[in-house]
Design a protein around this motif. Structure first.
Motif, mmCIF file in Angstrom:
data_model
loop_
_atom_site.group_PDB
_atom_site.id
_atom_site.type_symbol
_atom_site.label_atom_id
_atom_site.label_comp_id
_atom_site.label_asym_id
_atom_site.label_seq_id
_atom_site.Cartn_x
_atom_site.Cartn_y
_atom_site.Cartn_z
ATOM 1 N N LEU A 27 7.107 -27.982 -25.719
ATOM 2 C CA LEU A 27 8.298 -27.596 -26.569
ATOM 3 C C LEU A 27 8.442 -26.196 -26.541
ATOM 4 O O LEU A 27 7.563 -25.355 -26.408
ATOM 5 N N VAL A 28 9.847 -25.683 -26.102
ATOM 6 C CA VAL A 28 10.203 -24.572 -25.706
ATOM 7 C C VAL A 28 11.403 -23.876 -26.621
ATOM 8 O O VAL A 28 12.265 -24.747 -27.236
ATOM 9 N N THR A 29 11.018 -22.727 -27.056
ATOM 10 C CA THR A 29 12.143 -22.239 -27.955
ATOM 11 C C THR A 29 13.624 -22.020 -27.315
ATOM 12 O O THR A 29 13.768 -21.768 -26.252
ATOM 13 N N ASP A 30 14.395 -22.449 -27.919
ATOM 14 C CA ASP A 30 15.922 -22.509 -27.340
ATOM 15 C C ASP A 30 16.456 -21.369 -26.871
ATOM 16 O O ASP A 30 17.347 -21.351 -25.649
ATOM 17 N N SER A 31 16.058 -20.197 -27.253
ATOM 18 C CA SER A 31 16.614 -18.915 -26.926
ATOM 19 C C SER A 31 15.865 -18.386 -25.633
ATOM 20 O O SER A 31 15.506 -17.007 -25.895
ATOM 21 N N PHE A 38 5.775 -23.267 -26.104
ATOM 22 C CA PHE A 38 6.218 -22.089 -25.243
ATOM 23 C C PHE A 38 7.246 -21.329 -26.286
ATOM 24 O O PHE A 38 8.251 -21.415 -26.180
ATOM 25 N N VAL A 39 6.749 -19.798 -26.435
ATOM 26 C CA VAL A 39 7.563 -19.189 -27.479
ATOM 27 C C VAL A 39 7.859 -18.044 -26.805
ATOM 28 O O VAL A 39 7.349 -17.271 -25.800
ATOM 29 N N GLU A 40 9.276 -17.442 -27.065
ATOM 30 C CA GLU A 40 9.533 -16.034 -26.687
ATOM 31 C C GLU A 40 10.255 -15.294 -27.665
ATOM 32 O O GLU A 40 10.692 -16.074 -28.638
#
Length: 392
Positions: A106-110, A153-155
């Motif tokens: 799961l990855v942040t879209d931005s 995965f977060v940014e």
């Protein structure tokens, strides 16, 4: 840590043997030993204590890279730090360490567009699926968790559009479902945010940016919790990702002034963001300057400060006039990366943003990213002011 971070950065890694305030640059491929037994002793020491700096080959590092690792280990408050040739190398190492075929991420879209390319496209060949979630909606993240989810995965904040997320809730959600967590913390660095203390398994920083601070070296750091050590260690060995000692020295030299520079970047960026917020041609400023909104609250909840990178949205039917605005800036350089002493500006194309699902930009809206450097803030503002007149 003992002394404050500010004091620690100024007094660590001194070389009293050579009477130097900085460690020497030790370049080595072969590391020589007195005997075969000595090699075995060193290898056993490393196995017993993998953060000890006992190396048997140059690919593992030298005393120069180890000095940088130890500094970052202290300021990240983590189990171990891995150094890579680029910031993206740290992302690659972190992600590849914890996933296997048939997993989901799961990855942040931005997310940073190369991170999107890695997770959405490259990992397909290994039958690893990336699913993107809305950074402004925790329930969207919750709804996308399955039994196959291996990593979140977060940014933070989001790339170019600067969404701040509720980090402790993401960590709690991941722990509940036994999912690994990683965060790209390049914007804040551990000076403003310590992800491992929050419960993240991996904290990624592009050392190219604020650690270096001088736009002359590339590197990355991956700080980890003990939970993922064996996975990352194994991947690090087979990937061959290694930061060279010359680059490590330059980053180490730059990091001595990390606090001074970031404090000034923040001071300047806050003044610029307040100026931008009052301009009629600018409809939104992406920076935590305004109390009350959700992004500000989430920034304030987790961060002790803000860096010099910001963005803003311009409304204009004339794209060429917006490009003229950018090209008319005299104190700003035009180029990729950021985090150096100088101000930079970029017009963010839709390609640069990546194929996002939750970022909606109308045809007459344009995003500009600025890194606010260490110049006189009054002169930065005056430069932006004279360029704004070109927008139609």
């Amino acid at each position: 840590m003992g002394n404050s971070l500010k004091t620690f950065l100024k007094h660590t890694a001194k070389d009293f043997h050579n009477q130097s305030v900085n460690p020497p640059v030790v370049r080595a491929s072969t590391i020589i030993f007195k005997s075969m037994q000595d090699i075995k002793k060193t290898q056993n020491k490393y196995l017993k204590d993998p953060v000890s700096g006992n190396f048997d080959y140059g690919r593992q590092g030298t005393s120069t890279t180890y000095a940088l690792q130890q500094i970052l280990k202290k300021i990240e408050e983590c189990y171990k730090v891995y150094l890579t040739p680029t910031g993206f190398g740290a992302i690659f190492l972190g992600v590849l360490s914890v996933v296997k075929p048939d997993d989901e991420i799961l990855v942040t879209d931005s997310v940073y567009s190369p991170s999107r390319l890695l997770t959405e496209t490259y990992l397909k060949k290994f039958n690893i699926r990336a699913i993107f979630y809305n950074p402004n909606d925790l329930n969207d993240l919750k709804s996308k968790i399955t039994k196959k989810t291996k990593l979140i995965f977060v940014e933070n904040p989001g790339s170019n559009t600067f969404e701040f997320q509720d980090l402790s809730k993401i960590v709690a959600l991941a722990k509940k479902n036994k999912i690994y967590t990683a965060i790209d913390n390049t914007w804040g660095t551990p000076y403003f945010l310590k992800p491992i203390k929050l419960g993240f398994d991996m904290s990624i920083v592009s050392a190219t940016k604020y650690y270096s601070g001088h736009s002359d070296v590339m590197g990355g750091s991956l700080a980890i919790s003990k939970r993922v050590f064996k996975l990352v260690e194994q991947t690090s060995k087979v990937s061959g990702l290694r930061l060279g000692p010359d680059d490590a020295y330059l980053i180490l030299r730059g990091i001595r002034t990390l606090d001074v520079r970031l404090d000034k970047h923040q001071e300047n960026a806050l003044k610029v963001s307040k100026f931008l917020s009052k301009q009629k041609k600018i409809i939104k400023v992406f920076y935590p300057y305004k109390k009350g909104n959700q992004n500000y609250k989430l920034w304030k909840k987790y961060y002790s400060g803000a860096s010099g990178l910001l963005g803003f949205k311009i409304k204009s039917k004339n794209k060429n006039s917006v490009l003229k605005f950018v090209n008319s800036l005299k104190l700003f350089g035009y180029g990729f990366s950021w985090g150096g002493f100088e101000s930079l500006a970029l017009y963010q194309t839709h390609q640069a943003l990546g194929k996002r699902q939750f970022t909606h930009i109308n045809k007459d809206e344009h995003i500009i990213r600025m890194h606010i450097g260490l110049e006189d803030p009054k002169e930065i503002i005056n430069d932006i002011k004279q360029a704004l007149k070109f927008i139609k």
